[in-house]
Design a protein around this motif. Structure first.
Motif, PDB file in Angstrom:
ATOM      1  N   ASP A  33       0.832  -1.207   0.000  1.00  0.00           N
ATOM      2  CA  ASP A  33       0.000   0.000   0.000  1.00  0.00           C
ATOM      3  C   ASP A  33       0.865   1.255   0.000  1.00  0.00           C
ATOM      4  OD1 ASP A  33      -2.315  -1.466  -0.009  1.00  0.00           O
ATOM      5  OD2 ASP A  33      -2.837  -1.060   2.079  1.00  0.00           O
ATOM      6  N   CYS A  34       1.863   1.274   0.860  1.00  0.00           N
ATOM      7  CA  CYS A  34       2.702   2.463   0.974  1.00  0.00           C
ATOM      8  C   CYS A  34       3.521   2.689  -0.287  1.00  0.00           C
ATOM      9  CB  CYS A  34       3.617   2.345   2.193  1.00  0.00           C
ATOM     10  SG  CYS A  34       2.735   2.551   3.750  1.00  0.00           S
ATOM     11  N   ASN A  35       4.065   1.627  -0.849  1.00  0.00           N
ATOM     12  CA  ASN A  35       4.847   1.786  -2.069  1.00  0.00           C
ATOM     13  C   ASN A  35       3.977   2.261  -3.226  1.00  0.00           C
ATOM     14  OD1 ASN A  35       7.275   1.078  -0.889  1.00  0.00           O
ATOM     15  ND2 ASN A  35       7.035  -1.085  -1.354  1.00  0.00           N
ATOM     16  N   THR A  36       2.783   1.711  -3.339  1.00  0.00           N
ATOM     17  CA  THR A  36       1.863   2.131  -4.389  1.00  0.00           C
ATOM     18  C   THR A  36       1.437   3.583  -4.177  1.00  0.00           C
ATOM     19  OG1 THR A  36       1.059  -0.126  -4.634  1.00  0.00           O
ATOM     20  CG2 THR A  36      -0.330   1.618  -5.532  1.00  0.00           C
ATOM     21  N   ALA A  37       1.061   3.910  -2.952  1.00  0.00           N
ATOM     22  CA  ALA A  37       0.656   5.285  -2.641  1.00  0.00           C
ATOM     23  C   ALA A  37       1.805   6.254  -2.903  1.00  0.00           C
ATOM     24  CB  ALA A  37       0.187   5.388  -1.187  1.00  0.00           C
ATOM     25  N   ALA A  38       3.025   5.866  -2.501  1.00  0.00           N
ATOM     26  CA  ALA A  38       4.187   6.733  -2.703  1.00  0.00           C
ATOM     27  C   ALA A  38       4.417   7.005  -4.176  1.00  0.00           C
ATOM     28  CB  ALA A  38       5.428   6.102  -2.081  1.00  0.00           C
ATOM     29  N   ALA A  39       4.322   5.963  -4.982  1.00  0.00           N
ATOM     30  CA  ALA A  39       4.540   6.138  -6.422  1.00  0.00           C
ATOM     31  C   ALA A  39       3.491   7.063  -7.023  1.00  0.00           C
ATOM     32  CB  ALA A  39       4.529   4.780  -7.119  1.00  0.00           C
ATOM     33  N   GLU A  40       2.242   6.869  -6.637  1.00  0.00           N
ATOM     34  CA  GLU A  40       1.165   7.688  -7.199  1.00  0.00           C
ATOM     35  C   GLU A  40       1.241   9.135  -6.701  1.00  0.00           C
ATOM     36  OE1 GLU A  40      -2.724   5.778  -7.524  1.00  0.00           O
ATOM     37  OE2 GLU A  40      -1.727   3.866  -7.129  1.00  0.00           O
ATOM     38  N   VAL A  41       1.544   9.319  -5.422  1.00  0.00           N
ATOM     39  CA  VAL A  41       1.666  10.673  -4.882  1.00  0.00           C
ATOM     40  C   VAL A  41       2.851  11.386  -5.535  1.00  0.00           C
ATOM     41  CG1 VAL A  41       2.246  12.005  -2.804  1.00  0.00           C
ATOM     42  CG2 VAL A  41       0.481  10.256  -2.702  1.00  0.00           C
ATOM     43  N   THR A  42       3.944  10.659  -5.740  1.00  0.00           N
ATOM     44  CA  THR A  42       5.115  11.253  -6.379  1.00  0.00           C
ATOM     45  C   THR A  42       4.763  11.744  -7.778  1.00  0.00           C
ATOM     46  OG1 THR A  42       6.637   9.908  -5.091  1.00  0.00           O
ATOM     47  CG2 THR A  42       7.493  10.839  -7.127  1.00  0.00           C
ATOM     48  N   THR A  43       4.018  10.951  -8.530  1.00  0.00           N
ATOM     49  CA  THR A  43       3.599  11.356  -9.873  1.00  0.00           C
ATOM     50  C   THR A  43       2.738  12.616  -9.814  1.00  0.00           C
ATOM     51  OG1 THR A  43       3.683   9.081 -10.681  1.00  0.00           O
ATOM     52  CG2 THR A  43       2.322  10.633 -11.934  1.00  0.00           C
ATOM     53  N   ILE A  44       1.773  12.637  -8.913  1.00  0.00           N
ATOM     54  CA  ILE A  44       0.890  13.801  -8.773  1.00  0.00           C
ATOM     55  C   ILE A  44       1.684  15.033  -8.369  1.00  0.00           C
ATOM     56  CG2 ILE A  44      -1.014  14.784  -7.423  1.00  0.00           C
ATOM     57  CD1 ILE A  44      -2.131  11.844  -7.269  1.00  0.00           C
ATOM     58  N   MET A  45       2.586  14.880  -7.413  1.00  0.00           N
ATOM     59  CA  MET A  45       3.366  16.026  -6.947  1.00  0.00           C
ATOM     60  C   MET A  45       4.347  16.501  -8.015  1.00  0.00           C
ATOM     61  SD  MET A  45       1.974  16.819  -4.147  1.00  0.00           S
ATOM     62  CE  MET A  45       3.097  18.070  -3.547  1.00  0.00           C
ATOM     63  N   ASN A  46       4.882  15.582  -8.819  1.00  0.00           N
ATOM     64  CA  ASN A  46       5.755  16.000  -9.925  1.00  0.00           C
ATOM     65  C   ASN A  46       4.971  16.840 -10.935  1.00  0.00           C
ATOM     66  OD1 ASN A  46       8.071  14.803  -8.925  1.00  0.00           O
ATOM     67  ND2 ASN A  46       7.828  12.938 -10.122  1.00  0.00           N
ATOM     68  N   GLU A  47       3.746  16.408 -11.238  1.00  0.00           N
ATOM     69  CA  GLU A  47       2.889  17.185 -12.143  1.00  0.00           C
ATOM     70  C   GLU A  47       2.596  18.560 -11.537  1.00  0.00           C
ATOM     71  OE1 GLU A  47      -0.572  14.749 -12.688  1.00  0.00           O
ATOM     72  OE2 GLU A  47       0.489  13.291 -13.937  1.00  0.00           O
ATOM     73  N   PHE A  48       2.288  18.582 -10.247  1.00  0.00           N
ATOM     74  CA  PHE A  48       2.021  19.847  -9.560  1.00  0.00           C
ATOM     75  C   PHE A  48       3.247  20.750  -9.617  1.00  0.00           C
ATOM     76  CE2 PHE A  48       2.453  22.267  -5.558  1.00  0.00           C
ATOM     77  CZ  PHE A  48       1.421  23.167  -5.743  1.00  0.00           C
ATOM     78  N   ASN A  49       4.408  20.179  -9.355  1.00  0.00           N
ATOM     79  CA  ASN A  49       5.644  20.961  -9.360  1.00  0.00           C
ATOM     80  C   ASN A  49       5.913  21.556 -10.732  1.00  0.00           C
ATOM     81  OD1 ASN A  49       8.097  21.881  -8.034  1.00  0.00           O
ATOM     82  ND2 ASN A  49       9.105  20.551  -9.499  1.00  0.00           N
ATOM     83  N   THR A  50       5.695  20.782 -11.777  1.00  0.00           N
ATOM     84  CA  THR A  50       5.893  21.280 -13.139  1.00  0.00           C
ATOM     85  C   THR A  50       4.948  22.438 -13.415  1.00  0.00           C
ATOM     86  OG1 THR A  50       6.614  19.110 -13.897  1.00  0.00           O
ATOM     87  CG2 THR A  50       5.841  20.646 -15.589  1.00  0.00           C
ATOM     88  N   THR A  51       3.693  22.279 -13.052  1.00  0.00           N
ATOM     89  CA  THR A  51       2.712  23.342 -13.251  1.00  0.00           C
ATOM     90  C   THR A  51       3.063  24.557 -12.400  1.00  0.00           C
ATOM     91  OG1 THR A  51       1.005  21.702 -13.710  1.00  0.00           O
ATOM     92  CG2 THR A  51       0.255  23.916 -13.155  1.00  0.00           C
TER      93      THR A  51
END
Length: 127
Positions: A33-51
């Protein structure tokens, strides 16, 4: 870009990436759960950071990016129970609550700096 806006953009970028590697989950199912959540949150935050980086001179665009990232994290949180789900919901609320006021850089920094606390909460849920 004025110096306060540069600091704000830098703070957004710093907190978006800070501590996004969530490790140390105890049980196997929680680790998955944590690894999956971490990967998905990282993707979302990377998109946020780019924006956020491209919208650093447009406070409303930065707020919109926060709302969009928050909605994605909230959707993600629906997939998790317990502390992980609660921590993800807190991060979503924090992202959705980003308010940028060019006349009050300190106040703007406060809403952005809270993101690190939410990320820490996710890490604690996984330890």
């Amino acid at each position: 870009m004025t110096p306060p806006r540069r600091r704000l953009a830098l703070a957004v970028a710093t907190f978006a990436f800070a501590g996004m590697t969530i490790t140390g989950c105890g049980a196997l199912s929680q680790a998955v759960d944590c690894n999956t959540a971490a990967a998905e949150v990282t993707t979302i935050m990377n998109e946020f950071n780019t924006t956020a980086a491209t919208a650093a001179t447009d406070p409303k665009a930065l707020e919109t990016a926060g709302k969009e990232a928050g909605a994605k994290v909230k959707t993600l949180a629906g997939n998790y129970d317990g502390e992980v789900g609660a921590a993800l919901n807190d991060l979503a609320t924090g992202l959705e609550g980003i308010k940028i006021d060019g006349s009050d850089p300190a106040g703007s920094m406060e809403s952005v700096s809270k993101l690190q606390g939410f990320i820490t909460k996710i890490q604690q849920a996984c330890s």
